[in-house]
Design an enzyme around this catalytic site. Structure first.
Site, PDB file in Angstrom:
ATOM      1  CD  GLU A   1      -3.059  -1.164   2.173  1.00  0.00           C
ATOM      2  OE1 GLU A   1      -2.962  -0.344   3.108  1.00  0.00           O
ATOM      3  OE2 GLU A   1      -4.004  -1.964   2.081  1.00  0.00           O
TER       4      GLU A   1
ATOM      5  CD  GLU B   1      -4.018  -5.833   3.369  1.00  0.00           C
ATOM      6  OE1 GLU B   1      -4.831  -4.989   3.818  1.00  0.00           O
ATOM      7  OE2 GLU B   1      -2.781  -5.701   3.465  1.00  0.00           O
TER       8      GLU B   1
END
Ligand code: IFM
Length: 431
Positions: free
Chosen positions: A163, A342
């Protein structure tokens, strides 16, 4: 309802965690991280909590991995500050831990999916400017070599960074993550240097002959009708990293605000940044409804909706997973393999958590529909295996398939874990 058999036989199902969120950072000679520095500042992290004990996975990893029986793969990260406590010197005890961990993952028939950076930069490197300092690319490259030298022979897949949007924008422009800055110049430098560090790590990994290399990006669906403000949000949230990685340049809507602040000569780094990936990791949780704001660029704000929410207050919008995968396939990645690295919900209820099972299967149905339309997805990882340290929110928000009592460290599988395992085994009594 969607079934395991609706996915290809070699499609991988797993669960994900990250080092600082579960391990217990006070063990094994780990050095302070930028999160320890951040949490020490009053008001930055709920109750000033840190990852010092977390789930004490450092001592409980065998029993935690046993919980994954029935899954195909496990996504975990190594901690930079555990392995290089001052950012430079190697801590053998840290490497020994990951050595044991990878062997234990393999012993259970699980494929180890490694992420090299999931936010635990050594505080000593943070003090040198962290992601704002161009030298971070070399520091991260050295750390990559140290890790791969020890466990590279046994991991199935390597992601460089988790991320980048959070590492740079959330942490240096919005101020919600360590180091907690709200400065567009710092943010622009961090955006670029995260990409450069990824490029450097990829080069080192390729030079070592390491296979299956990727990066993990987070995406949010954007509700239609937000006008130019929503388009700016979409560019920053969803295109600021994938565009340089696949096309070698920043989106025009990003440059509109960042160009004056990017490091001089940034264009010359783009060849290294856009070197080919073997796969892309997609993290997806929610949709945002965006409107114009009166403040400075990017001048956008979030609008509250009446959609059902998770414990985080995030809108539940499974359709956004298919929208995101279709957008990525069409605009950026084509046939490149994708993994959902995720997806999951925070929920207070435990161990009865039917809402979590619903969230999971509704997202799997959307995933399947995106695959039918051409998205080349090869695996899905639920976030997270365990309740854990949810960064600035501390320990209150619970994403786990397994409940963790943070006083006794007792683990209790939630109904969602049992339901997921039964579904994976396609047999009512498999869990
Ligand atoms: O807990 C985080 C994780 O570390 C990164 N992706 C989002 C999760 C939920 O907020």
């Amino acid at each position: 309802m969607i079934a395991r058999a609706d996915f290809p036989a070699d499609f991988l199902f797993g669960a994900a965690t990250s080092a600082y969120q579960i391990e217990g950072h006070s063990f094994g000679g780990a050095g302070a991280t930028i999160w320890d520095t951040f949490a020490a500042e009053p008001g930055k992290v709920a109750n000033g909590e840190t990852g010092a004990l977390a789930c004490d996975h450092y001592h409980h990893y065998e029993e935690d991995l046993d919980l994954l029986k029935g899954f195909d793969a496990y996504r975990f990260s190594t901690s930079w500050a555990r392995v290089m406590p001052d950012g430079r010197t190697v801590n053998q005890a840290g490497l020994d831990f990951y050595d044991r961990l990878v062997d234990a993952i393999l012993a259970r028939g699980l494929k180890p999916f490694l992420t090299l950076y999931h936010w635990d930069m050594p505080a000593a490197l943070g003090a040198l400017g962290g992601w704002e300092n161009r030298d971070v690319a070399g520091w991260f490259g050295d750390y990559t070599d140290v890790i791969m030298e020890r466990i590279g022979d046994r991991v199935a897949s390597v992601a460089t960074i988790n991320e980048p949007w959070c590492v740079s924008w959330l942490a240096h422009f919005l101020g919600h993550h360590a180091p907690g800055k709200t400065d567009i110049s710092a943010a622009a430098r961090a955006v670029h240097h995260v990409l450069l560090a990824h490029g450097e790590a990829m080069q080192r990994l390729r030079a070592r002959g390491q296979a299956n290399l990727g990066i993990v990006l987070n995406f949010e669906a954007v509700a239609p009708q937000g006008g130019p403000a929503a388009a700016r949000f979409d560019a920053i949230m969803n295109r600021m990293f994938i565009e340089p990685l696949t096309k070698g340049g920043y989106p025009a809507l990003v440059l509109e605000g960042l160009a004056p602040h990017l490091p001089e000569g940034w264009q010359h780094d783009m060849a290294q940044i856009s070197a080919p990936l073997d796969w892309l990791g997609v993290n997806y949780y929610t949709r945002q409804t965006v409107a114009k704001d009166s403040g400075p660029w990017p001048a956008c704000r979030f609008v509250q909706t009446d959609a059902a929410k998770t414990q985080m207050g995030w809108d539940i919008y499974p359709g956004g997973l298919a929208e995101t995968l279709t957008m990525l396939t069409q605009d950026y990645v084509g046939d490149l393999p994708l993994f959902i690295t995720e997806n999951g919900m925070a929920l207070a209820q435990s161990p009865q958590d039917p809402a979590r099972s619903r969230y999971l299967f509704d997202h799997l149905a959307e995933l399947k529909s995106a695959m039918a339309k051409g998205a080349k997805v090869q695996g899905y990882f639920y976030w997270s295996l365990l309740d854990n340290y949810e960064w600035a929110f501390g320990y209150e928000k619970r994403f786990g398939l397994v409940h963790v009592d943070f006083s006794t460290l007792e683990r209790t599988p939630k109904d969602s874990l049992k339901t997921f395992k039964r579904w994976l085994a396609a047999s009512p009594d498999a869990a």
